[in-house]
Design a protein around this motif. Sequence first.
Motif, PDB file in Angstrom:
ATOM      1  N   VAL A   1      54.127 110.156  30.012  1.00  0.00           N
ATOM      2  CA  VAL A   1      54.059 109.676  28.625  1.00  0.00           C
ATOM      3  C   VAL A   1      55.466 109.439  28.083  1.00  0.00           C
ATOM      4  O   VAL A   1      55.718 108.453  27.374  1.00  0.00           O
ATOM      5  CB  VAL A   1      53.295 110.685  27.732  1.00  0.00           C
ATOM      6  N   SER A   2      56.399 110.310  28.431  1.00  0.00           N
ATOM      7  CA  SER A   2      57.780 110.148  27.963  1.00  0.00           C
ATOM      8  C   SER A   2      58.375 108.837  28.462  1.00  0.00           C
ATOM      9  O   SER A   2      59.034 108.105  27.705  1.00  0.00           O
ATOM     10  CB  SER A   2      58.642 111.321  28.436  1.00  0.00           C
ATOM     11  N   LEU A   3      58.146 108.514  29.739  1.00  0.00           N
ATOM     12  CA  LEU A   3      58.644 107.248  30.282  1.00  0.00           C
ATOM     13  C   LEU A   3      57.961 106.056  29.622  1.00  0.00           C
ATOM     14  O   LEU A   3      58.595 105.022  29.387  1.00  0.00           O
ATOM     15  CB  LEU A   3      58.427 107.195  31.793  1.00  0.00           C
ATOM     16  N   ALA A   4      56.674 106.199  29.313  1.00  0.00           N
ATOM     17  CA  ALA A   4      55.952 105.107  28.642  1.00  0.00           C
ATOM     18  C   ALA A   4      56.543 104.836  27.259  1.00  0.00           C
ATOM     19  O   ALA A   4      56.715 103.684  26.851  1.00  0.00           O
ATOM     20  CB  ALA A   4      54.472 105.458  28.520  1.00  0.00           C
ATOM     21  N   ILE A   5      56.871 105.910  26.542  1.00  0.00           N
ATOM     22  CA  ILE A   5      57.470 105.761  25.209  1.00  0.00           C
ATOM     23  C   ILE A   5      58.837 105.108  25.310  1.00  0.00           C
ATOM     24  O   ILE A   5      59.174 104.189  24.554  1.00  0.00           O
ATOM     25  CB  ILE A   5      57.570 107.127  24.508  1.00  0.00           C
ATOM     26  N   LEU A   6      59.647 105.555  26.280  1.00  0.00           N
ATOM     27  CA  LEU A   6      60.989 105.001  26.445  1.00  0.00           C
ATOM     28  C   LEU A   6      60.966 103.593  27.023  1.00  0.00           C
ATOM     29  O   LEU A   6      61.956 102.863  26.924  1.00  0.00           O
ATOM     30  CB  LEU A   6      61.825 105.929  27.330  1.00  0.00           C
ATOM     31  N   SER A   7      59.844 103.197  27.623  1.00  0.00           N
ATOM     32  CA  SER A   7      59.681 101.815  28.073  1.00  0.00           C
ATOM     33  C   SER A   7      59.369 100.900  26.896  1.00  0.00           C
ATOM     34  O   SER A   7      59.659  99.696  26.928  1.00  0.00           O
ATOM     35  CB  SER A   7      58.546 101.718  29.106  1.00  0.00           C
ATOM     36  N   THR A   8      58.779 101.479  25.855  1.00  0.00           N
ATOM     37  CA  THR A   8      58.347 100.708  24.686  1.00  0.00           C
ATOM     38  C   THR A   8      59.401 100.675  23.590  1.00  0.00           C
ATOM     39  O   THR A   8      59.597  99.650  22.930  1.00  0.00           O
ATOM     40  CB  THR A   8      57.042 101.304  24.123  1.00  0.00           C
ATOM     41  N   LEU A   9      60.094 101.796  23.396  1.00  0.00           N
ATOM     42  CA  LEU A   9      61.060 101.913  22.302  1.00  0.00           C
ATOM     43  C   LEU A   9      62.439 102.301  22.831  1.00  0.00           C
ATOM     44  O   LEU A   9      62.547 103.138  23.720  1.00  0.00           O
ATOM     45  CB  LEU A   9      60.606 102.989  21.300  1.00  0.00           C
ATOM     46  N   THR A  10      63.491 101.698  22.277  1.00  0.00           N
ATOM     47  CA  THR A  10      64.844 102.134  22.594  1.00  0.00           C
ATOM     48  C   THR A  10      65.079 103.497  21.943  1.00  0.00           C
ATOM     49  O   THR A  10      64.353 103.885  21.019  1.00  0.00           O
ATOM     50  CB  THR A  10      65.895 101.150  22.051  1.00  0.00           C
ATOM     51  N   PRO A  11      66.081 104.250  22.381  1.00  0.00           N
ATOM     52  CA  PRO A  11      66.377 105.526  21.719  1.00  0.00           C
ATOM     53  C   PRO A  11      66.563 105.404  20.209  1.00  0.00           C
ATOM     54  O   PRO A  11      66.063 106.226  19.448  1.00  0.00           O
ATOM     55  CB  PRO A  11      67.660 105.985  22.419  1.00  0.00           C
ATOM     56  N   SER A  12      67.260 104.354  19.758  1.00  0.00           N
ATOM     57  CA  SER A  12      67.465 104.195  18.312  1.00  0.00           C
ATOM     58  C   SER A  12      66.163 103.828  17.608  1.00  0.00           C
ATOM     59  O   SER A  12      65.896 104.293  16.491  1.00  0.00           O
ATOM     60  CB  SER A  12      68.541 103.149  18.024  1.00  0.00           C
ATOM     61  N   ASP A  13      65.321 102.986  18.257  1.00  0.00           N
ATOM     62  CA  ASP A  13      64.015 102.654  17.672  1.00  0.00           C
ATOM     63  C   ASP A  13      63.146 103.903  17.560  1.00  0.00           C
ATOM     64  O   ASP A  13      62.429 104.082  16.573  1.00  0.00           O
ATOM     65  CB  ASP A  13      63.280 101.622  18.541  1.00  0.00           C
ATOM     66  N   LEU A  14      63.215 104.755  18.561  1.00  0.00           N
ATOM     67  CA  LEU A  14      62.440 105.992  18.565  1.00  0.00           C
ATOM     68  C   LEU A  14      62.914 106.924  17.449  1.00  0.00           C
ATOM     69  O   LEU A  14      62.098 107.512  16.728  1.00  0.00           O
ATOM     70  CB  LEU A  14      62.566 106.670  19.927  1.00  0.00           C
ATOM     71  N   ALA A  15      64.237 107.036  17.297  1.00  0.00           N
ATOM     72  CA  ALA A  15      64.785 107.867  16.216  1.00  0.00           C
ATOM     73  C   ALA A  15      64.367 107.320  14.850  1.00  0.00           C
ATOM     74  O   ALA A  15      64.008 108.078  13.943  1.00  0.00           O
ATOM     75  CB  ALA A  15      66.310 107.924  16.321  1.00  0.00           C
ATOM     76  N   ASN A  16      64.391 105.989  14.714  1.00  0.00           N
ATOM     77  CA  ASN A  16      63.962 105.361  13.457  1.00  0.00           C
ATOM     78  C   ASN A  16      62.494 105.655  13.169  1.00  0.00           C
ATOM     79  O   ASN A  16      62.122 105.980  12.037  1.00  0.00           O
ATOM     80  CB  ASN A  16      64.164 103.846  13.524  1.00  0.00           C
ATOM     81  N   ALA A  17      61.651 105.507  14.194  1.00  0.00           N
ATOM     82  CA  ALA A  17      60.210 105.729  14.018  1.00  0.00           C
ATOM     83  C   ALA A  17      59.927 107.159  13.585  1.00  0.00           C
ATOM     84  O   ALA A  17      59.089 107.406  12.706  1.00  0.00           O
ATOM     85  CB  ALA A  17      59.466 105.411  15.317  1.00  0.00           C
ATOM     86  N   ILE A  18      60.641 108.108  14.173  1.00  0.00           N
ATOM     87  CA  ILE A  18      60.436 109.512  13.816  1.00  0.00           C
ATOM     88  C   ILE A  18      60.933 109.776  12.401  1.00  0.00           C
ATOM     89  O   ILE A  18      60.277 110.458  11.604  1.00  0.00           O
ATOM     90  CB  ILE A  18      61.142 110.430  14.834  1.00  0.00           C
ATOM     91  N   ALA A  19      62.085 109.216  12.055  1.00  0.00           N
ATOM     92  CA  ALA A  19      62.630 109.418  10.713  1.00  0.00           C
ATOM     93  C   ALA A  19      61.708 108.831   9.646  1.00  0.00           C
ATOM     94  O   ALA A  19      61.517 109.413   8.579  1.00  0.00           O
ATOM     95  CB  ALA A  19      64.019 108.793  10.608  1.00  0.00           C
ATOM     96  N   LEU A  20      61.126 107.663   9.947  1.00  0.00           N
ATOM     97  CA  LEU A  20      60.228 107.001   8.995  1.00  0.00           C
ATOM     98  C   LEU A  20      58.785 107.489   9.111  1.00  0.00           C
ATOM     99  O   LEU A  20      57.916 107.014   8.392  1.00  0.00           O
ATOM    100  CB  LEU A  20      60.260 105.488   9.213  1.00  0.00           C
ATOM    101  N   GLN A  21      58.549 108.425  10.063  1.00  0.00           N
ATOM    102  CA  GLN A  21      57.196 108.925  10.314  1.00  0.00           C
ATOM    103  C   GLN A  21      56.238 107.763  10.585  1.00  0.00           C
ATOM    104  O   GLN A  21      55.125 107.688  10.042  1.00  0.00           O
ATOM    105  CB  GLN A  21      56.709 109.787   9.141  1.00  0.00           C
ATOM    106  N   ASP A  22      56.687 106.856  11.435  1.00  0.00           N
ATOM    107  CA  ASP A  22      55.947 105.632  11.755  1.00  0.00           C
ATOM    108  C   ASP A  22      55.041 105.867  12.973  1.00  0.00           C
ATOM    109  O   ASP A  22      55.437 105.637  14.117  1.00  0.00           O
ATOM    110  CB  ASP A  22      56.944 104.500  12.030  1.00  0.00           C
TER     111      ASP A  22
END
Length: 204
Positions: free
Chosen positions: A84-105
């Motif tokens: 699942v971790s690889l799937a997430i990192l295949s979909t989102l860049t590290p900065s996109d992932l940080a943004n999504a978490i910060a925005l609770q997206d």
Amino acid sequence: MIGKLKGTVDEIGEDHVLVDVHGVCYLAFCSGRTLSKLNAGEAVTLFIETYVREDQLKLFGFASALEREWFRLLQSVQGVGSKVSLAILSTLTPSDLANAIALQDKTAISRAPGVGPKVAVRILTELKNKAPAFAGEAMGTIGLKQELGEGVASAPVADAVSALSNLGYSRDQAANAVAAALKTAGENPDSAKLIRLGLKELAR
């Protein structure tokens, strides 16, 4: 323990790469994003996470140390494993992932294959206080995005982001623009000024 591989790309598979290091080929599982940057026959440097189990030894390879840190961090969440971790990192860049978490997206996280709504919410909840440290280049705007995600941003900031979103920009684009506007807006800017400066940022 292997921390980094430097060699030549021997073969690229659907979810892995073979790296030839002085005649010895190492198989490393990678995110789709990392694999997309590789070409057979070319030199490569991969940051490695080594998993040792009773019956197997697995290597996971990443284009950057930051991507590897996110791989580790994601697996600190209950129910999130390496796949699942690889799937997430295949979909989102590290900065996109940080943004999504910060925005609770939740929607952004759920785009990754195998990530359902419950797992997405768990990731957002458990990692929201850790995202700034793993934001990379996006670190400067993560604090503001966390305030927006938690509903505690100042009224002018929240209004400016909302106004820019209503103009058709994504919430992330709007938040980035307002964060940049705040650097030049002076003390206690009103929403109108932030919107005006935000639009200038978006027009660049």
